[in-house]
Design a protein around this motif. Structure first.
Motif, PDB file in Angstrom:
ATOM      1  N   VAL A   1      -2.750  -3.060   8.722  1.00  0.00           N
ATOM      2  CA  VAL A   1      -3.345  -1.762   8.425  1.00  0.00           C
ATOM      3  C   VAL A   1      -4.817  -1.777   8.812  1.00  0.00           C
ATOM      4  O   VAL A   1      -5.549  -2.716   8.506  1.00  0.00           O
ATOM      5  N   ALA A   2      -5.220  -0.759   9.536  1.00  0.00           N
ATOM      6  CA  ALA A   2      -6.630  -0.522   9.844  1.00  0.00           C
ATOM      7  C   ALA A   2      -7.072   0.711   9.064  1.00  0.00           C
ATOM      8  O   ALA A   2      -6.260   1.608   8.784  1.00  0.00           O
TER       9      ALA A   2
ATOM     10  N   LEU B   1       0.804  -1.223   0.000  1.00  0.00           N
ATOM     11  CA  LEU B   1       0.000   0.000   0.000  1.00  0.00           C
ATOM     12  C   LEU B   1       0.835   1.270   0.000  1.00  0.00           C
ATOM     13  O   LEU B   1       0.313   2.343  -0.309  1.00  0.00           O
ATOM     14  N   ARG B   2       2.107   1.153   0.371  1.00  0.00           N
ATOM     15  CA  ARG B   2       2.960   2.343   0.403  1.00  0.00           C
ATOM     16  C   ARG B   2       3.958   2.373  -0.759  1.00  0.00           C
ATOM     17  O   ARG B   2       4.911   3.169  -0.734  1.00  0.00           O
ATOM     18  N   ALA B   3       3.767   1.572  -1.746  1.00  0.00           N
ATOM     19  CA  ALA B   3       4.645   1.600  -2.922  1.00  0.00           C
ATOM     20  C   ALA B   3       4.536   2.957  -3.605  1.00  0.00           C
ATOM     21  O   ALA B   3       3.471   3.587  -3.611  1.00  0.00           O
TER      22      ALA B   3
ATOM     23  N   VAL C   1      -4.539 -10.351   2.863  1.00  0.00           N
ATOM     24  CA  VAL C   1      -3.717  -9.317   2.242  1.00  0.00           C
ATOM     25  C   VAL C   1      -4.559  -8.059   2.023  1.00  0.00           C
ATOM     26  O   VAL C   1      -5.697  -8.132   1.543  1.00  0.00           O
ATOM     27  N   ALA C   2      -4.007  -6.929   2.401  1.00  0.00           N
ATOM     28  CA  ALA C   2      -4.739  -5.661   2.275  1.00  0.00           C
ATOM     29  C   ALA C   2      -4.707  -5.204   0.818  1.00  0.00           C
ATOM     30  O   ALA C   2      -3.943  -4.306   0.430  1.00  0.00           O
TER      31      ALA C   2
ATOM     32  N   TYR D   1       1.247  -5.389   3.539  1.00  0.00           N
ATOM     33  CA  TYR D   1       0.404  -5.253   4.722  1.00  0.00           C
ATOM     34  C   TYR D   1      -0.786  -6.210   4.643  1.00  0.00           C
ATOM     35  O   TYR D   1      -1.263  -6.528   3.556  1.00  0.00           O
ATOM     36  N   VAL D   2      -1.255  -6.624   5.839  1.00  0.00           N
ATOM     37  CA  VAL D   2      -2.470  -7.436   5.938  1.00  0.00           C
ATOM     38  C   VAL D   2      -3.552  -6.604   6.614  1.00  0.00           C
ATOM     39  O   VAL D   2      -3.268  -5.617   7.314  1.00  0.00           O
TER      40      VAL D   2
END
Length: 504
Positions: free
Chosen positions: A399-400, A297-299, A359-360, A330-331
């Motif tokens: 990650v929430a 998610l932060r790529a 997986v998120a 992240y999950v």
């Protein structure tokens, strides 16, 4: 001029007087326009006219003892020609209000310097040059001292440089070289430029000078540009003319997504003219999702690097290198809902469809948020919006999502209108429409009606011995925000091909 309208004058200093005029605005403007361009007492010359930008100012710096008496206007009018020819020898040129702009740069833009002999008209012209430079939003000046030792003081308000400057396709130079070239012409350049004014033109001229120095053909173009959201606006400079076809593309740092996969997904970049803005936007819209659906998610992609390519298979082309920072995978942890009342957290979680420890996948998350919107629309909340903000646990790689719901008003069924059918068929079909006037409006019901009730309507007409002609249906739902209702119109029109209703 009558006593009623005479200005009241106060002499504040011996050589530099402050004229305070208190009359009606219209009379004041009329009076100012009647004054000569300049006044002289044989020692100090003072400019009465002001640049158009300053004509609303009611305070002028004056050095003229002849203003002590109201008949002075007539006396000064007789001295106008003498004043226009009088000159000042500059002892100093001062600036007040400078911040980003250095005094040396302001002095260079004015064209004035100590020891110079000038007329008031030439000081006026210097003020105009300063304003035209685009560095200042407002400007005024005063002249003090004697004609052989005059001090000119400019009081300025600088323009705010709030917009970034971007260089799009100057493939022959690094960003550092481009910024250095601009600073030679605009010493205060810091990567930004004012929203308006002459600085943008000066940057363009600096870039054109750089192309000529390197003997590169092409013209510099300038435009205001924004990203897809319209929130980031920037000054964009590009070169038009030379061929800059992208013939090589490589990705540095790619591991989770194979480099070959990234190339295959980059068809919009290959064999097109290079544009940094386009390549960056393409990567964000088409390549980042490849990482986000894998939980990265932060790529992020750094601005592309480019250089001219001279190999046989890429003559006159360019090679582009993309640098990717993949980050961690992240999950899913949980969703934290707020602002929701029409749906319970359990109903919202079910619509979102994410499970703990999976997986998120951002693509799945976005689809789930769209499903939440549809769940609200089924309950009449057609304007419901969800704001999503991730909360990363880097240590646990979880990650929430904090999800703020704005439900908006609830809509109800308004009027149903059916066009293009006989009265009997329209009444028949109207009776099959389940939503009654005042019922909570379900946005998805129209599609359900087309799939289920409309085929039954065609079947019943066929069984009754009067099959309907081939028809096209257009459904229009019109929300009434004032009444918070939705009016629905079913428009039937003849179709070009025969209708093929399902067999009974």
């Amino acid at each position: 001029m009558s006593d009623k309208t005479k200005p009241r004058l106060f002499l504040i200093t011996h050589h530099l007087s402050l004229l305070s005029i208190s009359v009606g605005f219209a009379k004041l403007i009329k009076y100012l326009r009647s004054l000569p361009n300049s006044l002289s007492n044989g020692e100090n010359l003072v400019r009465l006219s002001v640049p158009p930008r300053l004509k609303t100012s009611l305070v002028f710096s004056l050095i003229a003892p002849c203003l002590l008496l109201m008949p002075a206007a007539r006396v000064c009018a007789q001295q106008q020609q003498q004043g226009a020819q009088q000159t000042l020898k500059l002892d100093r040129v001062e600036f007040k209000g400078l911040g980003r702009v250095t005094e040396a740069e302001a002095l260079e833009k004015s064209g004035l310097q100590a020891g110079q002999t000038v007329s008031i008209e030439e000081v006026d012209a210097a003020a105009d040059r300063l304003l035209s430079s685009g560095l200042f939003e407002k400007l005024g000046y005063s002249v003090k001292g004697k004609t052989d030792k005059a001090v000119v003081t400019f009081t300025v308000v600088e323009r705010k440089s709030s917009m970034p400057v971007s260089f799009d396709n100057f493939v022959w130079f690094t960003d550092e070289e481009l910024r250095a070239a601009v600073k030679r012409r605009v010493p205060t350049f810091d990567g930004t430029a004012p929203e308006a004014g002459g600085v943008t033109e000066q940057i363009k001229q600096a870039l054109e000078d750089l192309l000529r120095e390197r003997k590169i053909e092409g013209t510099v173009e300038y435009t205001l540009s924004s990203d897809a959201s319209g929130r980031r606006v920037e000054h964009l400079y590009s070169v038009r003319g030379p061929e800059l076809r992208v013939c090589k593309l490589s990705f540095v740092g790619a591991r989770a997504v194979p480099e070959e996969t990234l190339r295959q997904k980059s068809g919009g970049i290959f064999d097109n003219d290079y544009s940094r803005a386009f390549v960056a936007g393409f990567a964000e819209a088409n390549l980042l999702p490849l990482y986000q659906e894998r939980g990265y998610l932060r790529a992020s992609f750094a601005p592309p690097k480019v250089k001219p390519e001279t190999s046989a298979d890429c003559e006159k082309g360019v090679a582009v290198t993309m640098y990717v920072d993949e980050g961690s995978i992240y999950v899913w942890d949980k969703a934290v809902w707020s602002g929701a009342s029409a749906l319970t957290p359990q109903e919202l979680d079910a619509a979102l469809g994410m499970k703990e420890r999976e997986v998120a996948n951002r693509v799945k998350i976005d689809k789930g948020l769209a499903a939440v919107g549809k769940a609200y629309a089924r309950k009449g909340y057609l304007e419901a919006r969800v704001r999503a903000a991730p909360d990363f646990d880097d240590e646990g790689r979880r990650v929430a999502f904090r999800l703020q719901v704005e439900e908006g008003p609830q809509y109800h069924m308004g009027e149903l209108t059916i066009n293009g059918l006989s009265e009997a068929d329209a009444n028949n079909l109207h009776g099959r429409w389940r939503l009654l006037h005042g019922d909570v409006y379900e946005e998805a019901y129209a599609d359900e009606f087309v799939k289920k009730s409309l085929p039954e309507f065609y079947k019943d007409a066929l069984r009754a011995g009067h099959p309907l002609p081939a028809l096209k249906l257009d459904i229009k739902a019109t929300p009434d925000r004032e009444k918070q209702t939705v009016n629905v119109t079913l428009n039937f029109k003849p179709a070009s091909a025969p209708a093929n209703p399902p067999n009974p």
